[in-house]
Design a protein around this motif. Structure first.
Motif: not given
Length: 156
Positions: A1-5, A7-9, A11-19
């Motif tokens: 991950m090049k940009n620490p920001f 990380l805010l996106l 959950p939208l990119q990887a919805p399995m993290l929310v699951v």
């Protein structure tokens, strides 16, 4: 991950993290419930110790599920080293498997958590997050332990 920001996106990119977070919150609510009529003072005093053991179990499941190749390579190197080590590792795996099979409720919780961790790891690989395995494992441990704690607080 090049940009620490980024990380805010995440959950939208990887919805399995929310699951994964929701499943761990459910397990946290489920694990904090007293077992049967054993809600005596002694059971309540042991519940803190039991909670830490369940969190340790969840961390072990996350580590085993998120970096199986690295872990299996190390265990295989240990088993190749000597027959005694091979026997001890095999007996340990058989005994732990037998203990889990005696308590099928624990086995089902472990399988559900391991499956959700593997799906989250696969989702991270799908969006090409290829950070070091220990960093990803730490991220997944934080998500799982945060969900467990949130679920426990919700049930209390």
């Amino acid at each position: 991950m090049k940009n620490p920001f980024s990380l805010l996106l995440l959950p939208l990119q990887a919805p399995m993290l929310v699951v994964l977070m929701l499943i761990s919150a459910y397990l946290g609510m489920h694990w904090s419930l007293p077992v049967g009529a054993a809600a005596s003072a002694q059971a309540i005093s042991r519940s803190g110790m039991l909670w830490w053991m369940e969190c340790l179990q969840a961390m072990v499941v996350v580590v085993i599920s998120s970096i199986p190749d690295l872990l299996l390579r190390q265990v295989s190197a240990l088993m190749i080293a000597s027959r005694v080590t091979s026997l001890v590792v095999t007996l340990l795996i058989v005994i732990m498997g037998g203990l889990y099979l005696l308590h099928l409720d624990v086995l089902s919780n472990v399988l559900i958590l391991a499956t959700s961790v593997m799906l989250a790891r696969l989702d991270l690989a799908r969006i090409r997050i290829v950070d070091p395995p220990l960093l990803i494992t730490s991220l997944l441990c934080v998500i799982v332990l945060g969900g467990l704690s949130f679920g426990r607080l919700m049930s209390l």
